[in-house]
Motif scaffolding. Structure first.
Motif, PDB file in Angstrom:
ATOM      1  N   ARG A  75       0.845  -1.258  -0.043  1.00  0.00           N
ATOM      2  CA  ARG A  75       0.078   0.050  -0.137  1.00  0.00           C
ATOM      3  C   ARG A  75       0.822   1.267   0.170  1.00  0.00           C
ATOM      4  NH1 ARG A  75      -3.080  -3.086   3.372  1.00  0.00           N
ATOM      5  NH2 ARG A  75      -2.056  -1.882   5.301  1.00  0.00           N
ATOM      6  N   LYS A  78       2.244   1.599  -3.392  1.00  0.00           N
ATOM      7  CA  LYS A  78       1.304   2.133  -4.446  1.00  0.00           C
ATOM      8  C   LYS A  78       1.142   3.411  -4.130  1.00  0.00           C
ATOM      9  CE  LYS A  78      -1.198  -2.156  -5.395  1.00  0.00           C
ATOM     10  NZ  LYS A  78      -2.704  -2.893  -4.985  1.00  0.00           N
ATOM     11  N   HIS A  82       1.758   6.190  -7.256  1.00  0.00           N
ATOM     12  CA  HIS A  82       0.211   6.686  -7.987  1.00  0.00           C
ATOM     13  C   HIS A  82      -0.214   8.198  -7.446  1.00  0.00           C
ATOM     14  CE1 HIS A  82       0.065   2.443  -8.568  1.00  0.00           C
ATOM     15  NE2 HIS A  82      -0.614   2.819  -9.748  1.00  0.00           N
TER      16      HIS A  82
END
Length: 83
Positions: A75, A78, A82
Motif C-alpha cells: 500500500r 502504491k 500513484h
C-alpha cells in the motif's frame, strides 16, 4: 528515486498528513528503495516495472514477513507511485 520520495513526502506534509503517517511512508518506501539498489536496478522511478515489484513482493514473502506487513508495504509503495 530519492528526489521522487522527497517530493512525495513534501506533498504529504502540505496536505496535512500527520507526522506519524509521513514517517511510516518514509520508512517503508525507503525499505523498497534500499532493496531496489541492492539488486542493482536503475534508481530512475520512471523505469520501475511491475515485474520488479513482483520480485520484491516474493522477496518479502521469503523473509517470513506476515501477510499484513507485506500488504502494508505494498500500500505504501502504491501510494508513492500513484500520487
Amino acid at each position: 528515486m530519492e528526489k521522487s520520495l522527497q517530493r512525495y513526502l513534501r506533498w504529504q506534509r502540505s496536505n496535512g498528513h500527520t507526522p506519524k503517517t509521513i514517517a511510516n511512508h518514509n520508512t517503508n518506501i525507503r525499505l523498497f528503495i534500499r532493496w531496489f539498489q541492492e539488486h542493482d536496478y536503475s534508481t530512475n522511478i520512471d523505469q520501475l516495472e511491475a515485474d520488479t515489484v513482483r520480485e520484491w513482493i516474493e522477496d518479502q514473502r521469503a523473509h517470513d514477513l506476515s501477510p499484513h506487513t507485506i500488504a502494508s508495504r505494498i500500500r505504501f509503495l502504491k501510494a508513492w507511485t500513484h500520487w
